[in-house]
Write a protein that holds these residues in place. Structure first.
Motif, mmCIF file in Angstrom:
data_model
loop_
_atom_site.group_PDB
_atom_site.id
_atom_site.type_symbol
_atom_site.label_atom_id
_atom_site.label_comp_id
_atom_site.label_asym_id
_atom_site.label_seq_id
_atom_site.Cartn_x
_atom_site.Cartn_y
_atom_site.Cartn_z
ATOM 1 N N GLU A 95 1.484 5.773 -5.085
ATOM 2 C CA GLU A 95 0.244 5.463 -5.564
ATOM 3 C C GLU A 95 -0.487 4.958 -4.207
ATOM 4 O O GLU A 95 -1.850 5.128 -4.019
ATOM 5 C CB GLU A 95 0.046 4.437 -6.368
ATOM 6 C CG GLU A 95 1.097 4.783 -7.691
ATOM 7 C CD GLU A 95 2.460 4.252 -7.630
ATOM 8 O OE1 GLU A 95 2.925 4.134 -6.515
ATOM 9 O OE2 GLU A 95 2.976 3.776 -8.608
ATOM 10 N N ARG B 126 -3.840 6.512 -2.557
ATOM 11 C CA ARG B 126 -5.234 5.722 -2.714
ATOM 12 C C ARG B 126 -5.719 5.771 -1.137
ATOM 13 O O ARG B 126 -6.643 5.677 -1.106
ATOM 14 C CB ARG B 126 -4.842 4.611 -3.564
ATOM 15 C CG ARG B 126 -4.627 4.496 -4.835
ATOM 16 C CD ARG B 126 -4.216 3.372 -5.330
ATOM 17 N NE ARG B 126 -4.911 2.151 -5.151
ATOM 18 C CZ ARG B 126 -4.641 0.876 -5.644
ATOM 19 N NH1 ARG B 126 -3.483 0.686 -6.251
ATOM 20 N NH2 ARG B 126 -5.439 -0.160 -5.323
ATOM 21 N N GLU C 31 -8.009 -0.740 -10.887
ATOM 22 C CA GLU C 31 -6.475 -0.058 -10.654
ATOM 23 C C GLU C 31 -5.552 -1.085 -10.008
ATOM 24 O O GLU C 31 -5.891 -1.784 -9.414
ATOM 25 C CB GLU C 31 -6.571 1.131 -9.688
ATOM 26 C CG GLU C 31 -7.235 2.358 -10.291
ATOM 27 C CD GLU C 31 -7.341 3.287 -9.318
ATOM 28 O OE1 GLU C 31 -7.497 4.544 -9.831
ATOM 29 O OE2 GLU C 31 -7.219 3.160 -8.108
#
Length: 270
Positions: free
Chosen positions: A230, A234, A257
């Motif tokens: 992740e 990102r 998030e």
């Protein structure tokens, strides 16, 4: 292994724009640190700070126990391969002459290179595959050959630390793999410590013992296998499956998030 590079509480700003904030990072002798992050994340700024081209606003950097400027002046601590070094086609120097230019830092202004220094340059030319091209004008070389010339020049003073700034830019996958194998071989033969700066996560994970992810602050500093998918997504919005990085998911709570790595614990440093 002892610590060769120590970065503590480092911050730097360009005027009112914060480039790096509270960076703590170390590089052990004989290891390779891969430095990744998005454009504008501070990689180039950190490289300039390590070379003594910029002074930190707060905190410190020590290379072999010295400040970067003192380390550079010593001549045999830091070697540097810039991104795409420019060479005029009509530059009147041979491959051997350009590589010997790297000895200026080791010898200093008041001393001449020794016979041993010149012998080491000849051994470098052979190591990097340029022995047969040593007398050729560098303006006649291919891009890949030029890159090897500048690597040899950076290694001529026999540094302990080699800084590589985006060395695989513009190289295809096959060429990248050959370059990584070449650098790894030099690292072993010469006992080097490497800092490898790149946007290319494939290249970094193939060569690095540890990875540091910069985007203003240090978001991650650990081994490549623990890099959360992740975080990469990102930071880079890249194709994770193509990079062979799996696991993890992003949980959304309202508009925010939250990073929830799977199987890596709390390895993301803020």
């Amino acid at each position: 292994m002892s610590e060769l590079v120590s970065i503590r509480n480092l911050s730097f700003s360009y005027g009112s724009t914060v480039a790096l904030e509270n960076i703590d990072l170390s590089v052990l002798e004989g290891t390779t640190l891969g430095l990744i992050g998005p454009n504008g994340g501070g990689k180039s700024t950190l490289m300039k700070l390590m070379l003594g081209l910029l002074e930190p606003d707060a905190g410190e950097i020590r290379i072999g126990g010295l400040t970067p400027r003192k380390a550079v002046r010593r001549g045999d601590l830091i070697g540097y391969l810039p991104q795409r070094p420019h060479t005029p086609k009509n530059f009147p120097a041979s491959v051997r002459q350009v590589v010997r230019m790297g000895l200026s830092g080791r010898a200093g202004l008041l001393h001449s290179p020794t016979t041993d220094d010149f012998a080491f340059v000849e051994s470098l030319l052979t190591r990097v595959g340029l022995g047969d091209l040593a007398d050729r004008p560098i303006g006649e070389l291919s891009g890949g050959q030029l890159q090897r010339v500048y690597i040899a020049r950076a290694l001529a003073p026999r540094p302990k630390l080699l800084l590589l700034d985006e060395p695989t830019v513009g190289i295809d996958r096959g060429g990248q793999q050959r370059f990584i194998e070449f650098i790894q071989q030099l690292k072993v033969e010469l006992g080097l410590t490497l800092v490898f700066v790149s946007h290319d996560l494939r290249a970094v994970t193939a060569i690095a013992d540890r990875i540091a992810c910069l985007s203003g602050t240090l978001h991650y500093h650990d081994v490549p296998d623990h890099l959360p998918a992740e975080l990469v997504y990102r930071m880079f919005a890249c194709d994770l499956e193509a990079m062979g990085i799996k696991g993890g998911h992003v949980c959304t709570h309202g508009a925010a998030e939250t990073l929830v790595p799977i199987g890596v614990g709390s390895r993301v440093a803020s």
